[in-house]
Every structure is written in structure tokens, then in C-alpha cells.
Write an enzyme that holds these catalytic residues in place. Sequence first.
Site, PDB file in Angstrom:
ATOM      1  N   ARG A  61       0.843  -1.206   0.000  1.00 43.60           N
ATOM      2  CA  ARG A  61       0.000   0.000   0.000  1.00 43.60           C
ATOM      3  C   ARG A  61       0.879   1.257   0.000  1.00 43.60           C
ATOM      4  O   ARG A  61       0.624   2.215  -0.704  1.00 43.60           O
ATOM      5  CB  ARG A  61      -0.910   0.043   1.242  1.00 43.60           C
ATOM      6  CG  ARG A  61      -1.693  -1.184   1.584  1.00 43.60           C
ATOM      7  CD  ARG A  61      -3.048  -1.182   0.928  1.00 43.60           C
ATOM      8  NE  ARG A  61      -2.963  -1.571  -0.461  1.00 43.60           N
ATOM      9  CZ  ARG A  61      -2.751  -2.829  -0.892  1.00 43.60           C
ATOM     10  NH1 ARG A  61      -2.602  -3.819  -0.058  1.00 43.60           N
ATOM     11  NH2 ARG A  61      -2.692  -3.097  -2.177  1.00 43.60           N
ATOM     12  N   ASP A  98      -4.184   7.226   3.266  1.00 44.86           N
ATOM     13  CA  ASP A  98      -3.256   7.865   2.320  1.00 44.86           C
ATOM     14  C   ASP A  98      -3.037   9.327   2.728  1.00 44.86           C
ATOM     15  O   ASP A  98      -3.668   9.821   3.663  1.00 44.86           O
ATOM     16  CB  ASP A  98      -3.772   7.733   0.868  1.00 44.86           C
ATOM     17  CG  ASP A  98      -5.071   8.502   0.617  1.00 44.86           C
ATOM     18  OD1 ASP A  98      -5.139   9.706   0.957  1.00 44.86           O
ATOM     19  OD2 ASP A  98      -6.023   7.914   0.069  1.00 44.86           O
ATOM     20  N   HIS A 113      -8.486   6.739  11.010  1.00 41.92           N
ATOM     21  CA  HIS A 113      -8.046   5.339  10.891  1.00 41.92           C
ATOM     22  C   HIS A 113      -6.526   5.213  10.765  1.00 41.92           C
ATOM     23  O   HIS A 113      -6.022   4.191  10.316  1.00 41.92           O
ATOM     24  CB  HIS A 113      -8.727   4.660   9.689  1.00 41.92           C
ATOM     25  CG  HIS A 113     -10.182   4.369   9.917  1.00 41.92           C
ATOM     26  ND1 HIS A 113     -11.051   3.962   8.920  1.00 41.92           N
ATOM     27  CD2 HIS A 113     -10.932   4.402  11.051  1.00 41.92           C
ATOM     28  CE1 HIS A 113     -12.258   3.773   9.432  1.00 41.92           C
ATOM     29  NE2 HIS A 113     -12.216   4.050  10.714  1.00 41.92           N
ATOM     30  N   ASN A 206     -21.494  10.222  -3.782  1.00 41.78           N
ATOM     31  CA  ASN A 206     -20.999   8.862  -4.041  1.00 41.78           C
ATOM     32  C   ASN A 206     -21.378   8.496  -5.469  1.00 41.78           C
ATOM     33  O   ASN A 206     -22.334   9.059  -6.015  1.00 41.78           O
ATOM     34  CB  ASN A 206     -21.656   7.884  -3.044  1.00 41.78           C
ATOM     35  CG  ASN A 206     -20.886   6.574  -2.900  1.00 41.78           C
ATOM     36  OD1 ASN A 206     -20.692   5.853  -3.873  1.00 41.78           O
ATOM     37  ND2 ASN A 206     -20.444   6.269  -1.698  1.00 41.78           N
TER      38      ASN A 206
HETATM   39  P1  OAD Z   1     -15.450   1.290   0.845  1.00 38.38           P
HETATM   40  O1  OAD Z   1     -14.583   0.525  -0.091  1.00 38.38           O
HETATM   41  O2  OAD Z   1     -16.286   0.527   1.809  1.00 38.38           O
HETATM   42  O3  OAD Z   1     -16.429   2.239   0.026  1.00 38.38           O
HETATM   43  C1  OAD Z   1     -15.971   3.063  -1.016  1.00 38.38           C
HETATM   44  C2  OAD Z   1     -17.141   3.872  -1.522  1.00 38.38           C
HETATM   45  O4  OAD Z   1     -16.663   4.765  -2.503  1.00 38.38           O
HETATM   46  C3  OAD Z   1     -18.264   3.051  -2.164  1.00 38.38           C
HETATM   47  O5  OAD Z   1     -19.510   3.432  -1.594  1.00 38.38           O
HETATM   48  C4  OAD Z   1     -18.187   3.438  -3.648  1.00 38.38           C
HETATM   49  O6  OAD Z   1     -19.473   3.473  -4.258  1.00 38.38           O
HETATM   50  C5  OAD Z   1     -17.584   4.826  -3.562  1.00 38.38           C
HETATM   51  N1  OAD Z   1     -16.827   5.255  -4.751  1.00 38.38           N
HETATM   52  C6  OAD Z   1     -15.993   4.527  -5.536  1.00 38.38           C
HETATM   53  N2  OAD Z   1     -15.442   5.286  -6.503  1.00 38.38           N
HETATM   54  C7  OAD Z   1     -15.924   6.553  -6.313  1.00 38.38           C
HETATM   55  C8  OAD Z   1     -15.730   7.803  -6.993  1.00 38.38           C
HETATM   56  N3  OAD Z   1     -14.921   7.934  -8.038  1.00 38.38           N
HETATM   57  N4  OAD Z   1     -16.393   8.895  -6.527  1.00 38.38           N
HETATM   58  C9  OAD Z   1     -17.232   8.785  -5.457  1.00 38.38           C
HETATM   59  N5  OAD Z   1     -17.451   7.646  -4.793  1.00 38.38           N
HETATM   60  C10 OAD Z   1     -16.812   6.529  -5.205  1.00 38.38           C
HETATM   61  O7  OAD Z   1     -14.486   2.328   1.602  1.00 38.38           O
HETATM   62  P2  OAD Z   1     -14.739   3.155   2.962  1.00 38.38           P
HETATM   63  O8  OAD Z   1     -16.177   3.467   3.135  1.00 38.38           O
HETATM   64  O9  OAD Z   1     -13.779   4.264   2.966  1.00 38.38           O
HETATM   65  O10 OAD Z   1     -10.794   0.835   7.427  1.00 38.38           O
HETATM   66  O11 OAD Z   1     -14.315   2.076   4.035  1.00 38.38           O
HETATM   67  C11 OAD Z   1     -14.296   2.436   5.381  1.00 38.38           C
HETATM   68  C12 OAD Z   1     -13.204   1.691   6.115  1.00 38.38           C
HETATM   69  O12 OAD Z   1     -13.331   0.286   5.839  1.00 38.38           O
HETATM   70  C13 OAD Z   1     -11.814   2.018   5.628  1.00 38.38           C
HETATM   71  O13 OAD Z   1     -11.273   3.163   6.230  1.00 38.38           O
HETATM   72  C14 OAD Z   1     -11.032   0.790   6.009  1.00 38.38           C
HETATM   73  C15 OAD Z   1     -12.029  -0.277   5.636  1.00 38.38           C
HETATM   74  O14 OAD Z   1     -11.953  -1.453   6.356  1.00 38.38           O
HETATM   75  C16 OAD Z   1      -9.609   0.415   7.904  1.00 38.38           C
HETATM   76  O15 OAD Z   1      -8.761  -0.125   7.224  1.00 38.38           O
HETATM   77  C17 OAD Z   1      -9.438   0.660   9.357  1.00 38.38           C
END
Ligand code: OAD
Length: 238
Positions: A61, A98, A113, A206
Site C-alpha cells: 500500500r 493515504d 483510521h 458517491n
Molecule cells: P469502501 O470501499 O467501503 O467504500 C468506497 C465507496 O466509494 C463506495 O460506496 C463506492 O461506491 C464509492 N466510490 C468509488 N469510486 C468513487 C468515486 N470515483 N467517486 C465517489 N465515490 C466513489 O471504503 P470506505 O467506506 O472508505 O478501514 O471504508 C471504510 C473503512 O473500511 C476504511 O477506512 C477501512 C475499511 O476497512 C480500515 O482499514 C481501518
Amino acid sequence: MLNFKPKNIVILTGAGISAESGISTFRDKNGLWENHDVMDVASPSGFDRNPELVHKFYNQRRNQLNSENVIPNAAHKALAKLEEEFEGEVTIITQNVDNLHERAGSNNVIHMHGELMKMRCVESGKILLWKSDLSVDTKCPCCFKKGNLRPHIVWFGEFPLFMDKIEKKLNDCDLFISIGTSGQVYPAAMFVNMVKANNQLAIEANIEETNISESFDFHLTGKASEVITKLVSDILAL
Ligand code: OAD
């Protein structure tokens, strides 16, 4: 949509805001959790079982983040512009590990996080900036012992960082914007309920609706780079 001039904006970001910079999300198709067992690479028990595997995962990463083709996109830049030009306060609470918000120019960023570019000594708790690869043989610069460094990342079963500060920011804001997060990980997924309990305006951006879209006043559908650039220029024009 915005019929008042906000004074204090809190923005929650998730993996979706960095997707267009080439960083994989977690739960989308081909996301990180589809290709790795989360309990192996992102939990304290996984680290106890196989620290080398965990280091390998975060080394990958970190190397990806440091590669020259991973750069802040238009959404990160728009948020930095908002912080610079908006008359009131702008705070970013990010679930992302990041550093793309900072590289775009944002200063007021809370990493709930943790951060990929930091390590922590498990003995002293000291947090160190770290750019290179880490292995079980790396000596900790603070205690000089091998195996005492771990990624400064909040793993499953651990408490997110800065929660007192975050709660205060959420209470004090009058506009809450959530960008690119699936709303599946708590406590970030309930921030919208905290702001709505105070009647503050909440906007979700989103590429698709999420499980928690209904909790927001407005949902903006589209890529973060497009939707956030437009939203920021609308806010700055108020
Ligand atoms: P997710 O992978 O769960 O969700 C990513 C979201 O981004 C989804 O709802 C997609 O629809 C949306 N998405 C993708 N591309 C996009 C774009 N170009 N523009 C807008 N939206 C877009 O990621 P997180 O919600 O960030 O924790 O996950 C939360 C936590 O779960 C992370 O911080 C991580 C993970 O486990 C740890 O590692 C502690």
C-alpha cells in the site's frame, strides 16, 4: 440545495475520493477486502499470527501511494481550495490512510483510521514517520528492538483515533458532507445521525446510493472529481 451560507463545514471522506487517483477501495468489485482476508491483514490477531504478511500488505500500500502515478485528483484539490478560500472553518475527517488530502494542500485533516506513512512502537507508543518497507527484522529507532514496530493503522477491533475532537467538530458544524464512503464501518457510518440529531444539513456524494443514503438531506450521484468540484464552487459562490 444550499439555501444558507454555512460557517462551519465538516467533510468525511472515504476510499471513494481516492479511487480516481488509482488507490483501490475496500468493498467495490476487486476491492482490497475481496482479495485479502481482512482478519489476516487488518486485525491485531492477524498481526500476532503472521506479522510478515501484515507488513507485506502495508508495504505494498505504501509503495503504491509513493509511486509517481498516484497523485491527488480534482476532488482532493477542490477540498483544499475550499479550506483556503472559504470564510468559515473547514475540517476534513478522513477514514483514508493515504496522504492525498495533505498533498493537495489541505491542512485541517483528521486521520481517524491512522496513516500509512507512520509507524508506531508497540512498547513506547511513539509514532514515527516512515517511508520505506518494514519487516519483522526492522529495528525500532526508539527502543532499538526488532519486531516492535507496527503500522499506525486502526485495525478491526481497535478504537478510531481523535474521537473526542471529532465529536466536537460534528456538534459544531452547520454543514456535513460525506464523500466516497460506503457507510459500512462504524463509528464513521453514524456521523450523519449525530449531525442530523442537531438538525444540521447533511449531503452525501458517491457514485451510487449507499445503505445510509436515506439519512442524508441530499445525495449527489457521480464521481467525486466532478461532483465535489461543482459543490465547492457552489459553496464558494454563496
Ligand atoms: P469502501 O470501499 O467501503 O467504500 C468506497 C465507496 O466509494 C463506495 O460506496 C463506492 O461506491 C464509492 N466510490 C468509488 N469510486 C468513487 C468515486 N470515483 N467517486 C465517489 N465515490 C466513489 O471504503 P470506505 O467506506 O472508505 O478501514 O471504508 C471504510 C473503512 O473500511 C476504511 O477506512 C477501512 C475499511 O476497512 C480500515 O482499514 C481501518
